[in-house]
Enzyme design. Structure first.
Site, PDB file in Angstrom:
ATOM      1  N   HIS A  29       0.829  -1.206   0.000  1.00 14.97           N
ATOM      2  CA  HIS A  29       0.000   0.000   0.000  1.00 14.97           C
ATOM      3  C   HIS A  29       0.864   1.258   0.000  1.00 14.97           C
ATOM      4  O   HIS A  29       0.441   2.314   0.492  1.00 14.97           O
ATOM      5  CB  HIS A  29      -0.996  -0.007   1.184  1.00 14.97           C
ATOM      6  CG  HIS A  29      -2.036  -1.077   1.033  1.00 14.97           C
ATOM      7  ND1 HIS A  29      -3.190  -0.891   0.312  1.00 14.97           N
ATOM      8  CD2 HIS A  29      -2.065  -2.364   1.464  1.00 14.97           C
ATOM      9  CE1 HIS A  29      -3.898  -2.022   0.330  1.00 14.97           C
ATOM     10  NE2 HIS A  29      -3.231  -2.926   1.016  1.00 14.97           N
ATOM     11  N   THR A  30       2.049   1.136  -0.510  1.00 10.58           N
ATOM     12  CA  THR A  30       2.930   2.302  -0.666  1.00 10.58           C
ATOM     13  C   THR A  30       2.880   2.837  -2.091  1.00 10.58           C
ATOM     14  O   THR A  30       3.144   4.010  -2.310  1.00 10.58           O
ATOM     15  CB  THR A  30       4.383   1.914  -0.339  1.00 10.58           C
ATOM     16  OG1 THR A  30       4.686   0.696  -1.022  1.00 10.58           O
ATOM     17  CG2 THR A  30       4.591   1.743   1.150  1.00 10.58           C
ATOM     18  N   ASP A  31       2.539   1.975  -3.067  1.00  8.15           N
ATOM     19  CA  ASP A  31       2.684   2.416  -4.476  1.00  8.15           C
ATOM     20  C   ASP A  31       1.779   3.603  -4.812  1.00  8.15           C
ATOM     21  O   ASP A  31       2.234   4.591  -5.397  1.00  8.15           O
ATOM     22  CB  ASP A  31       2.523   1.247  -5.473  1.00  8.15           C
ATOM     23  CG  ASP A  31       1.186   0.524  -5.438  1.00  8.15           C
ATOM     24  OD1 ASP A  31       0.364   0.801  -4.529  1.00  8.15           O
ATOM     25  OD2 ASP A  31       0.955  -0.320  -6.330  1.00  8.15           O
ATOM     26  N   LEU A 120      -1.732 -12.316  -5.577  1.00 12.45           N
ATOM     27  CA  LEU A 120      -0.550 -12.588  -6.404  1.00 12.45           C
ATOM     28  C   LEU A 120      -0.726 -12.019  -7.817  1.00 12.45           C
ATOM     29  O   LEU A 120      -0.024 -12.402  -8.749  1.00 12.45           O
ATOM     30  CB  LEU A 120      -0.274 -14.098  -6.436  1.00 12.45           C
ATOM     31  CG  LEU A 120      -0.049 -14.694  -5.045  1.00 12.45           C
ATOM     32  CD1 LEU A 120       0.007 -16.215  -5.099  1.00 12.45           C
ATOM     33  CD2 LEU A 120       1.223 -14.154  -4.396  1.00 12.45           C
ATOM     34  N   SER A 123      -4.777 -10.557 -12.090  1.00  6.41           N
ATOM     35  CA  SER A 123      -5.332  -9.618 -13.068  1.00  6.41           C
ATOM     36  C   SER A 123      -4.221  -8.897 -13.827  1.00  6.41           C
ATOM     37  O   SER A 123      -4.308  -8.746 -15.055  1.00  6.41           O
ATOM     38  CB  SER A 123      -6.311  -8.640 -12.411  1.00  6.41           C
ATOM     39  OG  SER A 123      -5.687  -7.927 -11.389  1.00  6.41           O
ATOM     40  N   ASP A 167       1.713  -3.928  -9.490  1.00  8.09           N
ATOM     41  CA  ASP A 167       1.460  -5.269 -10.020  1.00  8.09           C
ATOM     42  C   ASP A 167       1.760  -5.348 -11.508  1.00  8.09           C
ATOM     43  O   ASP A 167       2.349  -6.313 -11.995  1.00  8.09           O
ATOM     44  CB  ASP A 167       0.009  -5.678  -9.768  1.00  8.09           C
ATOM     45  CG  ASP A 167      -0.319  -5.673  -8.292  1.00  8.09           C
ATOM     46  OD1 ASP A 167       0.622  -5.596  -7.477  1.00  8.09           O
ATOM     47  OD2 ASP A 167      -1.509  -5.743  -7.953  1.00  8.09           O
TER      48      ASP A 167
HETATM   49  C1  GLA Z   1      -2.822  -4.489  -4.898  1.00  6.21           C
HETATM   50  C2  GLA Z   1      -2.675  -3.329  -5.882  1.00  6.21           C
HETATM   51  C3  GLA Z   1      -1.259  -2.748  -5.857  1.00  6.21           C
HETATM   52  C4  GLA Z   1      -0.806  -2.446  -4.444  1.00  6.21           C
HETATM   53  C5  GLA Z   1      -1.098  -3.625  -3.508  1.00  6.21           C
HETATM   54  C6  GLA Z   1      -0.818  -3.300  -2.064  1.00  6.21           C
HETATM   55  O1  GLA Z   1      -2.045  -5.562  -5.302  1.00  6.21           O
HETATM   56  O2  GLA Z   1      -2.986  -3.757  -7.191  1.00  6.21           O
HETATM   57  O3  GLA Z   1      -1.193  -1.614  -6.677  1.00  6.21           O
HETATM   58  O4  GLA Z   1      -1.400  -1.268  -3.961  1.00  6.21           O
HETATM   59  O5  GLA Z   1      -2.428  -4.073  -3.599  1.00  6.21           O
HETATM   60  O6  GLA Z   1       0.527  -3.066  -1.865  1.00  6.21           O
END
Ligand code: GLA
Length: 366
Positions: A29-31, A120, A123, A167
């Site tokens: 949850h940093t991106d 993982l 999508s 991701d």
């Molecule tokens: C999901 C989102 C990512 C990221 C993570 C948490 O995978 O698609 O963009 O925010 O949660 O780190």
């Protein structure tokens, strides 16, 4: 798979493309806060066979969803959301055409062994594999970073999940031997070799999440509110020396911001620990990250916490944490070299006994 393709869509030689799922080592949850992440590719992949059509119809089938394969179709330009897995295909074609890439209709067969809803990135693997297939079938001039950006846009604008860029960058650029140390604000990245003295372990809890279902988007909105109140453009702009500044925030925004600020620093510390080969320190950072996700960010569930506690009690494990967006999904662990497979099975068995769930060990792959 070519035979299956031809049985569904008729003769013709499709192009083949694929992309991996990912496991995030640390930086959760940093991106979308402009911060740092450290994902690596897992062996499980999504594959796409694709052949151009002479018209603007898209026909797509997936072998991974139901036992009976059914062919879905739509017209380019007439994408309509609400059709399950087909939304990822529709989202990709809509945003790619809006970005100026031109291609005709196509037939596509999708198969995947990245488990859905497991944290993982099934999508992102689908979006990136499909964009790679479109690139090779239609000669699109698009690079790997642009592919990642389009995949994210498909989720944000079409599927309705306000995910960050991690991701899709991982599916597009990561490999299984290195971790992708990514600055999600600038998209600068470095490849960091994974420690050779440790085994990576990934256990899927068997509790599936659904990002679009709201909680993820709520967390993201909370972070945006927190940064507005603090007068910074993104929470990335704060470091732990400034933690006192968070005291002006009402709860739960203060806890949310504290997670993001501390997690960003844990990513930087983790990269240092990997480079020094300091595995006990890396393991501690995993546990600290988990605690922060559980207590401050509140994205864990009791099943995931149980797996992490079982890992903590196992002498072969350096560290363990919830990986991905949360609300279910998978746990990533670091085990002493050569012990990963056995430890993973031991922990998965104990977890199954205590929770009644059906976990799967995804890494090490058998
Ligand atoms: C999901 C989102 C990512 C990221 C993570 C948490 O995978 O698609 O963009 O925010 O949660 O780190």
């Amino acid at each position: 798979m070519t035979q299956e393709f031809q049985a569904l869509f008729g003769p013709g030689e499709p192009v083949a493309a694929d992309a991996p799922g990912r496991v995030n080592l640390i930086g959760e949850h940093t991106d979308y806060n402009g911060g740092f992440v450290l994902p690596t590719a897992i062996p499980q992949r999504t594959r796409v066979l694709l052949a151009p059509r002479p018209d603007d119809t898209v026909r797509a089938a997936s072998t991974s969803i139901a036992t009976e394969i059914s062919v879905e179709h739509y017209r380019l330009g007439a994408e309509t959301s609400g059709r399950g897995w087909l939304d990822y295909v529709q989202g990709v074609t809509q945003v790619a055409r809006a970005a100026g890439f031109s291609f005709a209709g196509f037939d596509a067969l999708i198969s995947s062994d990245v488990p859905i809803g497991s944290g993982l990135s099934s999508s992102a693997a689908l979006e990136v594999a499909l964009l790679r297939a479109l690139r090779s079938a239609f000669g699109l001039a698009i690079d790997d970073v642009q592919i990642a950006r389009l995949g994210q846009r498909a989720e944000n604008q079409f599927v309705g999940a306000q995910c960050g860029i991690m991701d899709q960058m991982a599916a597009s650029l990561a490999d299984e031997h290195t971790a992708l140390f990514l600055d999600a604000r600038t998209l600068d990245y470095q490849r960091v070799s994974l420690p050779v003295d440790a085994d990576l372990v990934v256990i899927n809890s068997g509790v599936a999440h659904d990002h679009a279902a709201g909680d993820y988007n709520i967390r993201r909105a909370e972070c945006e509110r927190a940064s507005r109140t603090l007068g910074v453009s993104q929470l990335r702009d704060l470091d732990s020396a400034e933690l006192r500044r968070l005291d002006v925030l009402p709860e739960p925004l203060r806890r949310r911001a504290r997670h993001v600020v501390s997690e960003n620093e844990r990513v930087l510390a983790a990269v240092q620990a990997i480079r020094r080969n300091d595995l006990p320190q890396l393991g501690r950072l995993f546990y600290d990250s988990h605690q922060s996700m559980r207590d401050d960010y509140e994205v864990s569930v009791k099943e995931i916490d149980l797996i992490v506690e079982l890992a903590r009690a196992d002498t072969e494990i350096y560290g363990a944490r919830l990986t991905g967006g949360g609300f279910g999904g998978s746990v990533v662990m670091l085990a002493h070299a050569g012990t990963g497979s056995k430890a993973a099975r031991r922990i998965a068995r104990a977890y199954a006994d205590r929770s009644g769930r059906s976990p799967t060990v995804l890494v090490p792959a058998v």
